[in-house]
Design an enzyme around this catalytic site. Sequence first.
Site, PDB file in Angstrom:
ATOM      1  N   LYS A  24       0.864  -1.176   0.000  1.00 54.55           N
ATOM      2  CA  LYS A  24       0.000   0.000   0.000  1.00 54.55           C
ATOM      3  C   LYS A  24       0.905   1.231   0.000  1.00 54.55           C
ATOM      4  O   LYS A  24       1.487   1.591   1.034  1.00 54.55           O
ATOM      5  CB  LYS A  24      -0.899   0.048   1.236  1.00 54.55           C
ATOM      6  CG  LYS A  24      -1.922   1.194   1.183  1.00 54.55           C
ATOM      7  CD  LYS A  24      -2.472   1.537   2.554  1.00 54.55           C
ATOM      8  CE  LYS A  24      -1.613   2.571   3.251  1.00 54.55           C
ATOM      9  NZ  LYS A  24      -1.608   3.901   2.578  1.00 54.55           N
TER      10      LYS A  24
ATOM     11  N   GLU B 195       9.916   1.175  10.523  1.00 50.55           N
ATOM     12  CA  GLU B 195      10.906   2.252  10.393  1.00 50.55           C
ATOM     13  C   GLU B 195      10.132   3.558  10.526  1.00 50.55           C
ATOM     14  O   GLU B 195       9.375   3.943   9.640  1.00 50.55           O
ATOM     15  CB  GLU B 195      11.619   2.158   9.043  1.00 50.55           C
ATOM     16  CG  GLU B 195      12.919   2.944   9.007  1.00 50.55           C
ATOM     17  CD  GLU B 195      12.775   4.283   8.327  1.00 50.55           C
ATOM     18  OE1 GLU B 195      13.006   5.304   9.014  1.00 50.55           O
ATOM     19  OE2 GLU B 195      12.429   4.334   7.140  1.00 50.55           O
TER      20      GLU B 195
ATOM     21  N   CYS C 110      13.458  11.079   7.489  1.00 51.69           N
ATOM     22  CA  CYS C 110      13.512  10.591   8.872  1.00 51.69           C
ATOM     23  C   CYS C 110      14.911  10.701   9.468  1.00 51.69           C
ATOM     24  O   CYS C 110      15.072  10.738  10.684  1.00 51.69           O
ATOM     25  CB  CYS C 110      13.009   9.153   8.950  1.00 51.69           C
ATOM     26  SG  CYS C 110      13.914   8.022   7.877  1.00 51.69           S
TER      27      CYS C 110
ATOM     28  N   GLU D 229       9.557  15.731  16.414  1.00 47.25           N
ATOM     29  CA  GLU D 229      10.036  15.700  15.031  1.00 47.25           C
ATOM     30  C   GLU D 229       9.368  16.799  14.214  1.00 47.25           C
ATOM     31  O   GLU D 229       8.141  16.908  14.171  1.00 47.25           O
ATOM     32  CB  GLU D 229       9.748  14.339  14.407  1.00 47.25           C
ATOM     33  CG  GLU D 229      10.348  14.170  13.023  1.00 47.25           C
ATOM     34  CD  GLU D 229      10.108  12.790  12.440  1.00 47.25           C
ATOM     35  OE1 GLU D 229      10.955  12.318  11.657  1.00 47.25           O
ATOM     36  OE2 GLU D 229       9.075  12.180  12.764  1.00 47.25           O
TER      37      GLU D 229
END
Length: 482
Positions: free
Chosen positions: A176, A251, A285, A386
């Site tokens: 997906k 992850e 990331c 973040e």
Amino acid sequence: MTKPKTHDLFIGGAWSKADNTERDTIRNPATGDILAHVAVAGEDDVNRALRTAQDAFPAWSRLVATDRADYLYRLIELIRRDAEKLARIITSENGKPLKEARIEVNFAIQLIRFAAENVRRLEGNIIPGSRPGEKILIEKIPHGVVAGISAWNFPLALTARKMGPALAAGNTFVIKPHELTPLSTLALAELSVEAGFPKGIFNVVTGGGATVGNALVTNPITKLITMTGSTPAGRKIMAAASAGLKEVRLELGGKAPFIVMEDADIDAAVNAAVAARFMNCGQVCTANERTYVHTAVYDAFLKRLRTKVEALKTGNPLDEKTDMGPKISAQELEKVDAMVRKAVEQGAKVELGGRRLTGGDYDRGNFYAPTLLTNVNGDMDIVRNEVFGPVLSLIRVKDFDDAIAQANNSRYGLSAYMFTQDLKKIMRMTNELNFGEIYVNREGGEAAQGFHHGYGDSGIGGEDGQYGLEAYVDTKTVYLNA
């Protein structure tokens, strides 16, 4: 402008209509233009894709490993042939500069190539038994059907990162792609047909995570789930997978510290700090989220940093001279702007940027100015959470111990950076810096043969290299007696 294309699901090696007529509208984040209309899979569509993959698994898993690799090599050649076309698809749906999209295409090739080259190195073992003449065989076998869920920031590379090792190891695969950026993966599906992939080994179901993603995770056919995305989404996937005791590889987010010591090559550190922060509009990331600079070189570093950030050209990502494109969406842009405003409320100073770019072509897209913040400290929200955007937070540290302590003060543990010429500091850093991936005296950018993984809220498991490839096989132990 060309008419937006309409895409169906890709199941069993062919385009397949979803059970419903609902479609996602894919827009260019730089212009707002409609690029395509993409099918939204329902639970029955996901189940159909998984059953198709399950049916294809026995024949695919019984192939000799090098025969499976040959299909991947054929796909690689087609990706090379269409590299510029794929790069432009990435730029159109994601917004990253074309020069960065070309790098992503090459990285996708390297990821698939590593899996193809190393599938014969998925080695088992023979152990002496406990009875006369007995041998204990430990064999590496594929899991079965692997489900992939990917993020929007590297739409082609993330699919390649999961598909390559999954198929090389003998699994079949259903992915997906993110609902904002499915076009690269759909283009890869087209190439898989041209490469002659057996029907059903690679399938694409498009749509949102709450429906499509959940259906992939909870279906008993799925044996392994590999996901790249946000930490909150990863927690939901892990919780949903727990009912079926499924293996999960996640992850997730990062909050990378970038440490510059007093003996560092300042020019090299400045260049790397900017590259590691503003690449892909900061939507990485492993991006430099916290820049810690020794007080002895702080002023010199800041002066050169200002010059470097001021020189960044933000605009049309298809322009070869553009350094930074737009944020992926208006929602993401607003999130970043809110974090900057909160940082200012908490005492940070905006040296550069700190605002949405407006006027002319900027009004059509989601453009945010490259931003530099000073007077930042560890108590601020922007240091703990973040950002995933083009905001560089500069923090003064008094010495090496201070830098390590502040860097480790995070719930994330994916990537970190260190600039120093002192071997003793480097040796200490390898023991004391609690991150799964550390770049010493260089900018970021993991290698296909490395191992990309983190600790804490950055996820579990990992991708790439031989360690990542090993995740796509299980073990079977046989006590062999004549």
